[in-house]
Scaffold this motif. Sequence first.
Motif, PDB file in Angstrom:
ATOM      1  N   GLU A  46       0.944  -1.208   0.157  1.00 50.54           N
ATOM      2  CA  GLU A  46       0.061  -0.122   0.000  1.00 50.54           C
ATOM      3  C   GLU A  46       0.903   1.277   0.018  1.00 50.54           C
ATOM      4  OE1 GLU A  46      -3.080   2.379   2.981  1.00 50.54           O
ATOM      5  OE2 GLU A  46      -3.083   0.023   3.042  1.00 50.54           O
ATOM      6  N   LEU A  47       2.026   1.236   0.800  1.00 55.87           N
ATOM      7  CA  LEU A  47       2.838   2.371   0.773  1.00 55.87           C
ATOM      8  C   LEU A  47       3.948   2.376  -0.405  1.00 55.87           C
ATOM      9  CD1 LEU A  47       3.879   2.247   4.626  1.00 55.87           C
ATOM     10  CD2 LEU A  47       1.984   3.928   3.535  1.00 55.87           C
ATOM     11  N   GLY A  48       4.125   1.474  -1.018  1.00 52.20           N
ATOM     12  CA  GLY A  48       5.168   1.476  -2.147  1.00 52.20           C
ATOM     13  C   GLY A  48       6.385   1.382  -1.705  1.00 52.20           C
ATOM     14  N   ALA A  49       6.606   0.813  -0.357  1.00 55.01           N
ATOM     15  CA  ALA A  49       8.118   0.794  -0.019  1.00 55.01           C
ATOM     16  C   ALA A  49       8.235  -0.302   1.006  1.00 55.01           C
ATOM     17  CB  ALA A  49       8.361   2.122   0.820  1.00 55.01           C
ATOM     18  N   PRO A  50       9.286  -1.073   0.727  1.00 50.45           N
ATOM     19  CA  PRO A  50       9.279  -2.202   1.824  1.00 50.45           C
ATOM     20  C   PRO A  50       9.401  -1.771   3.170  1.00 50.45           C
ATOM     21  CG  PRO A  50      11.124  -2.177   0.096  1.00 50.45           C
ATOM     22  CD  PRO A  50      10.362  -0.865  -0.001  1.00 50.45           C
ATOM     23  N   ILE A  51       8.942  -2.712   4.090  1.00 46.65           N
ATOM     24  CA  ILE A  51       8.801  -2.366   5.564  1.00 46.65           C
ATOM     25  C   ILE A  51       9.413  -3.631   6.244  1.00 46.65           C
ATOM     26  CG2 ILE A  51       7.385  -2.054   7.704  1.00 46.65           C
ATOM     27  CD1 ILE A  51       5.257  -0.982   5.712  1.00 46.65           C
ATOM     28  N   GLU A  52      10.511  -3.365   7.397  1.00 42.61           N
ATOM     29  CA  GLU A  52      10.947  -4.287   7.784  1.00 42.61           C
ATOM     30  C   GLU A  52      10.835  -4.110   9.549  1.00 42.61           C
ATOM     31  OE1 GLU A  52      15.852  -5.606   9.267  1.00 42.61           O
ATOM     32  OE2 GLU A  52      15.241  -4.518   7.560  1.00 42.61           O
ATOM     33  N   ILE A  53      10.270  -5.030  10.255  1.00 40.43           N
ATOM     34  CA  ILE A  53      10.213  -4.859  11.625  1.00 40.43           C
ATOM     35  C   ILE A  53      11.745  -4.952  12.130  1.00 40.43           C
ATOM     36  CG2 ILE A  53       9.375  -5.786  13.820  1.00 40.43           C
ATOM     37  CD1 ILE A  53       6.950  -6.641  12.501  1.00 40.43           C
ATOM     38  N   THR A  54      12.249  -3.933  12.974  1.00 41.87           N
ATOM     39  CA  THR A  54      13.729  -3.845  13.428  1.00 41.87           C
ATOM     40  C   THR A  54      13.903  -4.396  14.622  1.00 41.87           C
ATOM     41  OG1 THR A  54      13.713  -1.780  14.061  1.00 41.87           O
ATOM     42  CG2 THR A  54      14.379  -2.057  12.034  1.00 41.87           C
ATOM     43  N   GLY A  55      12.759  -4.399  15.288  1.00 42.54           N
ATOM     44  CA  GLY A  55      12.665  -5.023  16.674  1.00 42.54           C
ATOM     45  C   GLY A  55      11.825  -4.688  17.417  1.00 42.54           C
ATOM     46  N   PHE A  56      11.435  -5.149  18.725  1.00 40.73           N
ATOM     47  CA  PHE A  56      10.348  -4.664  19.624  1.00 40.73           C
ATOM     48  C   PHE A  56      10.772  -4.839  20.964  1.00 40.73           C
ATOM     49  CE2 PHE A  56       9.485  -9.098  18.888  1.00 40.73           C
ATOM     50  CZ  PHE A  56       9.090  -9.629  20.174  1.00 40.73           C
ATOM     51  N   GLU A  57      10.126  -4.143  21.994  1.00 36.91           N
ATOM     52  CA  GLU A  57      10.235  -4.633  23.287  1.00 36.91           C
ATOM     53  C   GLU A  57       8.973  -4.343  24.041  1.00 36.91           C
ATOM     54  OE1 GLU A  57      12.966  -5.265  25.006  1.00 36.91           O
ATOM     55  OE2 GLU A  57      14.655  -5.009  23.494  1.00 36.91           O
ATOM     56  N   ARG A  58       8.937  -5.496  24.651  1.00 41.65           N
ATOM     57  CA  ARG A  58       7.504  -5.666  25.731  1.00 41.65           C
ATOM     58  C   ARG A  58       7.781  -5.692  27.093  1.00 41.65           C
ATOM     59  NH1 ARG A  58       3.830  -9.095  28.196  1.00 41.65           N
ATOM     60  NH2 ARG A  58       1.564  -9.027  27.628  1.00 41.65           N
ATOM     61  N   MET A  59       7.428  -4.703  27.862  1.00 36.00           N
ATOM     62  CA  MET A  59       7.616  -4.449  29.313  1.00 36.00           C
ATOM     63  C   MET A  59       6.557  -4.328  30.257  1.00 36.00           C
ATOM     64  SD  MET A  59      10.633  -1.780  30.918  1.00 36.00           S
ATOM     65  CE  MET A  59      12.007  -2.254  29.870  1.00 36.00           C
ATOM     66  N   ALA A  60       6.147  -5.510  30.972  1.00 34.26           N
ATOM     67  CA  ALA A  60       5.365  -5.479  32.052  1.00 34.26           C
ATOM     68  C   ALA A  60       5.904  -5.030  33.605  1.00 34.26           C
ATOM     69  CB  ALA A  60       4.843  -6.792  31.791  1.00 34.26           C
ATOM     70  N   LEU A  61       4.922  -4.169  34.034  1.00 31.87           N
ATOM     71  CA  LEU A  61       5.448  -4.003  35.487  1.00 31.87           C
ATOM     72  C   LEU A  61       5.610  -5.057  36.120  1.00 31.87           C
ATOM     73  CD1 LEU A  61       5.745  -1.485  37.253  1.00 31.87           C
ATOM     74  CD2 LEU A  61       3.239  -1.610  37.550  1.00 31.87           C
ATOM     75  N   GLY A  62       6.723  -5.112  36.995  1.00 32.45           N
ATOM     76  CA  GLY A  62       6.996  -6.245  37.917  1.00 32.45           C
ATOM     77  C   GLY A  62       7.244  -7.337  37.540  1.00 32.45           C
ATOM     78  N   GLU A  63       7.301  -7.964  36.477  1.00 33.40           N
ATOM     79  CA  GLU A  63       7.350  -9.069  35.810  1.00 33.40           C
ATOM     80  C   GLU A  63       9.069  -9.651  36.404  1.00 33.40           C
ATOM     81  OE1 GLU A  63       7.030  -9.268  31.683  1.00 33.40           O
ATOM     82  OE2 GLU A  63       8.722  -7.765  31.241  1.00 33.40           O
TER      83      GLU A  63
END
Length: 312
Positions: A274-291
């Motif tokens: 749709e955007l006409g450009a490649p998309i790459e997920i470079t990374g993610f972080e999920r942080m839950a309180l107190g885990e």
Amino acid sequence: MAAITAALVKELREKTGVGMMDCKKALTENGGDLEASMDWLRKNGLSKAAKKADRIAAEGLVAVATDGSTGAVVELNSETDFVARNTAFQATAGEIAKLALSSGNDVDAIKSAAMASGATVDDHLTNLIATVGENMSLRRAALVTANPGVVAGYVHNAAADGMGALGVIVGLKSTGDADKLVELGRKIAMHIAAGAPAVALSVDVDGVDAAVVDKEREVFAAQARASGKPDNIVEKMVEGRIRKFLEEVVLLKQAFVMDPDRTIEKVVADAAAELGAPIEITGFERMALGEGVDKGPEEDFAAEVAAASGKA
């Protein structure tokens, strides 16, 4: 007047647990006299703050900050959720998250960074502990970058702007429209926050820790062998379970929580078209309180009251 040396400041800090800047100020105010400086710190409530440092702090806030192609998430802990609703505590969490954008995920580096007041994060927290009366600690921080591209953030059930009990940041590398990338990133972050069907461990299969896969393989193999099937069937059963496991924990392979008929991989590919450009997920972080925090034994306040009154 004794010279205010680094060694003297260090000695006072070790004796009191108070921040370096406050120790230096105490020594300056008291002509370098160590005992007088300790008294000065006690009078100003700072030594009292240091004594709270061994108390468990598992409540607090997770705060998210993003700035174009960089995003940070930090966990600032307190002893009670009541303090997490304190505006001074919230302001501190928000400012620390913004500092992490440049300081990175090194907690010690963040603690040494200067806040708007001029005090370091470490000294600011010491003063806040003395004021509020609870132990607080900057437990962890994480950073994601995507250049060119954007990092989008999401906070689930936000207690204030950009902070709550669960925060996620996602990096999308692309030259596509930044606003649309942020919208896509936020949706993926919401998916990660939902943890459906399982909490993602990695963007792709190659990123999953081999030790984690090996452990799962051992468990699946033991379960399969217990069924009494022959070895060749056991091997096929295990490989099938491993494939299913990876589909659950690899972000790109997960079914998108907002559209289960598409995987995250498909969602990203559709957005790229749709955007006409490649998309790459470079990374993610999920942080839950107190885990992962050991909160110690559960306290039975009713029993404590009964024991104190002699009725137990």
